[in-house]
Design an enzyme around this catalytic site. Structure first.
Site, PDB file in Angstrom:
ATOM      1  N   VAL A 229      10.087 -15.386  17.778  1.00  0.00           N
ATOM      2  CA  VAL A 229       8.810 -15.600  18.484  1.00  0.00           C
ATOM      3  C   VAL A 229       8.268 -14.317  19.110  1.00  0.00           C
ATOM      4  CG1 VAL A 229       9.209 -18.062  18.930  1.00  0.00           C
ATOM      5  CG2 VAL A 229       9.889 -16.368  20.668  1.00  0.00           C
TER       6      VAL A 229
ATOM      7  N   ASN B  85       9.526 -23.754  23.246  1.00  0.00           N
ATOM      8  CA  ASN B  85      10.818 -23.949  23.909  1.00  0.00           C
ATOM      9  C   ASN B  85      11.733 -22.732  23.817  1.00  0.00           C
ATOM     10  OD1 ASN B  85      13.274 -25.744  24.764  1.00  0.00           O
ATOM     11  ND2 ASN B  85      13.849 -24.836  22.787  1.00  0.00           N
TER      12      ASN B  85
ATOM     13  N   SER C 133      17.273 -24.902  17.285  1.00  0.00           N
ATOM     14  CA  SER C 133      18.580 -24.950  16.614  1.00  0.00           C
ATOM     15  C   SER C 133      19.675 -25.500  17.520  1.00  0.00           C
ATOM     16  CB  SER C 133      18.966 -23.554  16.110  1.00  0.00           C
ATOM     17  OG  SER C 133      19.034 -22.632  17.194  1.00  0.00           O
ATOM     18  N   ARG C 134      19.438 -25.507  18.838  1.00  0.00           N
ATOM     19  CA  ARG C 134      20.442 -26.065  19.761  1.00  0.00           C
ATOM     20  C   ARG C 134      19.758 -26.408  21.091  1.00  0.00           C
ATOM     21  NH1 ARG C 134      21.802 -20.474  19.872  1.00  0.00           N
ATOM     22  NH2 ARG C 134      21.271 -19.581  21.902  1.00  0.00           N
TER      23      ARG C 134
ATOM     24  N   GLY D 115      12.757 -22.604  18.886  1.00  0.00           N
ATOM     25  CA  GLY D 115      14.116 -22.576  19.445  1.00  0.00           C
ATOM     26  C   GLY D 115      14.786 -23.929  19.382  1.00  0.00           C
TER      27      GLY D 115
ATOM     28  N   SER E 103      10.540 -23.579  33.671  1.00  0.00           N
ATOM     29  CA  SER E 103      11.798 -23.712  34.415  1.00  0.00           C
ATOM     30  C   SER E 103      11.507 -23.781  35.907  1.00  0.00           C
ATOM     31  CB  SER E 103      12.677 -22.487  34.150  1.00  0.00           C
ATOM     32  OG  SER E 103      13.728 -22.413  35.093  1.00  0.00           O
TER      33      SER E 103
ATOM     34  N   LYS F  25       8.692 -17.203  33.494  1.00  0.00           N
ATOM     35  CA  LYS F  25       8.353 -18.625  33.595  1.00  0.00           C
ATOM     36  C   LYS F  25       7.130 -18.839  34.510  1.00  0.00           C
ATOM     37  CE  LYS F  25      11.610 -20.131  30.860  1.00  0.00           C
ATOM     38  NZ  LYS F  25      11.296 -20.757  29.556  1.00  0.00           N
TER      39      LYS F  25
ATOM     40  N   ALA G 251       9.850 -14.325  36.492  1.00  0.00           N
ATOM     41  CA  ALA G 251       8.518 -13.787  36.185  1.00  0.00           C
ATOM     42  C   ALA G 251       7.997 -14.344  34.870  1.00  0.00           C
ATOM     43  CB  ALA G 251       8.580 -12.261  36.129  1.00  0.00           C
TER      44      ALA G 251
ATOM     45  N   TYR H 268      13.547 -13.592  34.418  1.00  0.00           N
ATOM     46  CA  TYR H 268      13.386 -14.994  34.004  1.00  0.00           C
ATOM     47  C   TYR H 268      12.307 -15.679  34.851  1.00  0.00           C
ATOM     48  CZ  TYR H 268      14.960 -19.662  32.460  1.00  0.00           C
ATOM     49  OH  TYR H 268      15.034 -20.917  31.922  1.00  0.00           O
TER      50      TYR H 268
HETATM   51  P1  NDP Z   1      19.753 -22.334  24.374  1.00  0.00           P
HETATM   52  O1  NDP Z   1      20.273 -20.971  24.604  1.00  0.00           O
HETATM   53  O2  NDP Z   1      20.697 -23.458  24.269  1.00  0.00           O
HETATM   54  O3  NDP Z   1      18.850 -22.339  23.041  1.00  0.00           O
HETATM   55  C1  NDP Z   1      17.862 -21.351  22.885  1.00  0.00           C
HETATM   56  C2  NDP Z   1      17.111 -21.577  21.586  1.00  0.00           C
HETATM   57  O4  NDP Z   1      16.072 -20.596  21.527  1.00  0.00           O
HETATM   58  C3  NDP Z   1      17.971 -21.399  20.350  1.00  0.00           C
HETATM   59  O5  NDP Z   1      17.591 -22.365  19.401  1.00  0.00           O
HETATM   60  C4  NDP Z   1      17.605 -19.995  19.860  1.00  0.00           C
HETATM   61  O6  NDP Z   1      17.660 -19.887  18.438  1.00  0.00           O
HETATM   62  C5  NDP Z   1      16.148 -19.917  20.281  1.00  0.00           C
HETATM   63  N1  NDP Z   1      15.650 -18.541  20.440  1.00  0.00           N
HETATM   64  C6  NDP Z   1      16.058 -17.587  21.309  1.00  0.00           C
HETATM   65  N2  NDP Z   1      15.345 -16.466  21.138  1.00  0.00           N
HETATM   66  C7  NDP Z   1      14.460 -16.727  20.137  1.00  0.00           C
HETATM   67  C8  NDP Z   1      13.446 -15.975  19.497  1.00  0.00           C
HETATM   68  N3  NDP Z   1      13.201 -14.702  19.849  1.00  0.00           N
HETATM   69  N4  NDP Z   1      12.721 -16.557  18.512  1.00  0.00           N
HETATM   70  C9  NDP Z   1      12.976 -17.831  18.140  1.00  0.00           C
HETATM   71  N5  NDP Z   1      13.921 -18.602  18.696  1.00  0.00           N
HETATM   72  C10 NDP Z   1      14.657 -18.045  19.691  1.00  0.00           C
HETATM   73  O7  NDP Z   1      18.668 -22.587  25.523  1.00  0.00           O
HETATM   74  P2  NDP Z   1      18.160 -23.943  26.228  1.00  0.00           P
HETATM   75  O8  NDP Z   1      18.093 -25.042  25.253  1.00  0.00           O
HETATM   76  O9  NDP Z   1      18.923 -24.116  27.467  1.00  0.00           O
HETATM   77  O10 NDP Z   1      16.695 -23.494  26.680  1.00  0.00           O
HETATM   78  C11 NDP Z   1      15.528 -23.861  25.988  1.00  0.00           C
HETATM   79  C12 NDP Z   1      14.344 -23.592  26.887  1.00  0.00           C
HETATM   80  O11 NDP Z   1      14.461 -24.346  28.084  1.00  0.00           O
HETATM   81  C13 NDP Z   1      14.209 -22.130  27.317  1.00  0.00           C
HETATM   82  O12 NDP Z   1      12.857 -21.754  27.324  1.00  0.00           O
HETATM   83  C14 NDP Z   1      14.774 -22.139  28.720  1.00  0.00           C
HETATM   84  O13 NDP Z   1      14.244 -21.108  29.509  1.00  0.00           O
HETATM   85  C15 NDP Z   1      14.321 -23.497  29.207  1.00  0.00           C
HETATM   86  N6  NDP Z   1      15.090 -24.038  30.322  1.00  0.00           N
HETATM   87  C16 NDP Z   1      16.438 -24.228  30.211  1.00  0.00           C
HETATM   88  C17 NDP Z   1      17.155 -24.703  31.292  1.00  0.00           C
HETATM   89  C18 NDP Z   1      18.615 -24.908  31.261  1.00  0.00           C
HETATM   90  O14 NDP Z   1      19.227 -25.108  32.327  1.00  0.00           O
HETATM   91  N7  NDP Z   1      19.264 -24.922  30.087  1.00  0.00           N
HETATM   92  C19 NDP Z   1      16.478 -25.034  32.563  1.00  0.00           C
HETATM   93  C20 NDP Z   1      15.058 -24.805  32.557  1.00  0.00           C
HETATM   94  C21 NDP Z   1      14.405 -24.327  31.483  1.00  0.00           C
HETATM   95  P3  NDP Z   1      18.760 -19.002  17.652  1.00  0.00           P
HETATM   96  O15 NDP Z   1      20.097 -19.498  18.053  1.00  0.00           O
HETATM   97  O16 NDP Z   1      18.452 -19.213  16.225  1.00  0.00           O
HETATM   98  O17 NDP Z   1      18.554 -17.595  18.135  1.00  0.00           O
END
Ligand code: NDP
Length: 243
Positions: free
Chosen positions: A58, A84, A9-10, A7, A134, A150, A148, A146
């Site tokens: 994933v 991630n 890409s952003r 994950g 998280s 985490k 559950a 979410y």
């Molecule tokens: P974003 O929504 O900004 O980015 C999510 C990333 O996950 C994207 O690159 C997306 O890729 C990828 N992704 C989603 N589903 C899949 C999949 N099935 N297979 C592969 N890649 C996937 O999320 P965040 O950066 O905010 O979150 C990243 C992690 O941090 C997560 O696990 C989140 O739970 C955790 N987190 C985030 C918090 C927050 O406040 N932002 C706080 C605590 C934890 P694509 O665009 O190509 O689908």
């Protein structure tokens, strides 16, 4: 050898990939956002690393196994994987549908298991699995699917640390509070819609709870560099919750 970041890409994954590219070669996993992943690759390569984008959902165990094998072959092994990739689909628990629940669990928990299962045989003797969890997994918010997923990730982290620690693999999780990403925008909208007040009595020196994604990336770097951290859940939440 390289670090595989899922994950990436952003958001947080992107920040992790860009920071780790200063010292490691990196594989940038994504599911849908190919152009965004290519842009992360371009920026990471500017730091001198060898970087490649690797597509896999994933939730798909075969795709994950193929991706991990390909990355290990390309980079002649793996230093670490950072689990991630994650999603939120917040709802009142009584309104969460079966598919909605399963999608969150499959992505956030089962996906991390698939990646770790495929990666451990390729890891260097002092390799790492880092799971991005998280504050939701330690009881910091509403949103049952979410939370559950985490909390399950914490159990997975500790079980893998117990099982593979003796083989030199370190397995840890990082539990951030809010981080400024698209995913957090969805969480905040939901919490506002249900008038969640769980954060109101928290004392913090910070002007806002939400941190920059690079704060989490910095913690990933710390976890990878530390040889004595094992089975830990590292909280990065600005004092929003003490453990
Ligand atoms: P974003 O929504 O900004 O980015 C999510 C990333 O996950 C994207 O690159 C997306 O890729 C990828 N992704 C989603 N589903 C899949 C999949 N099935 N297979 C592969 N890649 C996937 O999320 P965040 O950066 O905010 O979150 C990243 C992690 O941090 C997560 O696990 C989140 O739970 C955790 N987190 C985030 C918090 C927050 O406040 N932002 C706080 C605590 C934890 P694509 O665009 O190509 O689908």
């Amino acid at each position: 050898m390289a670090v595989l970041v899922t994950g990436a890409s952003r958001g947080i994954g992107k920040a992790v990939a860009l920071r780790l590219a200063e010292q490691h070669d990196v594989a940038v996993n994504y599911r849908d956002s190919a152009d965004a992943a290519d842009e992360v690759v371009r920026r990471a390569e500017e730091k001198g690393a060898t970087v490649e984008a690797v597509r896999a959902d994933v939730r798909d165990s075969e795709a994950v196994a193929n991706m991990v094998d390909d990355v290990a072959r390309t980079f002649d092994g793996l230093d670490a994987v950072v689990n991630n990739a994650g999603i939120v689909r917040p709802d009142r628990a009584t309104d969460i549908g079966d598919e909605q629940w399963q999608n969150v669990l499959d992505t956030n928990l089962t996906g991390a298991f698939y990646v770790a299962r495929a990666a451990v045989p390729h890891l260097t003797p002092d390799g790492d699995v880092v799971n991005i969890s998280s504050i939701g997994g330690t009881g910091g918010t509403v949103d049952a699917s979410y939370a559950a997923s985490k909390a399950g990730l914490h159990g997975l982290t500790r079980a893998l640390a117990r099982e593979f620690g003796s083989e030199g693999v370190q397995v840890n999780a990082i539990a951030p509070g809010p981080v400024e990403t698209e995913l957090n925008d969805d969480i905040v909208s939901y919490l506002e819609s249900v008038d969640f007040r769980g954060h109101e009595n928290v004392d913090t020196h910070l002007p806002t709870y939400a941190c920059d994604p690079d704060e989490v990336a910095h913690t990933v770097e710390y976890v990878l560099e530390n040889d004595f951290l094992q089975g830990e859940i590292v909280n990065v939440n600005g004092g929003m919750q003490f453990r």
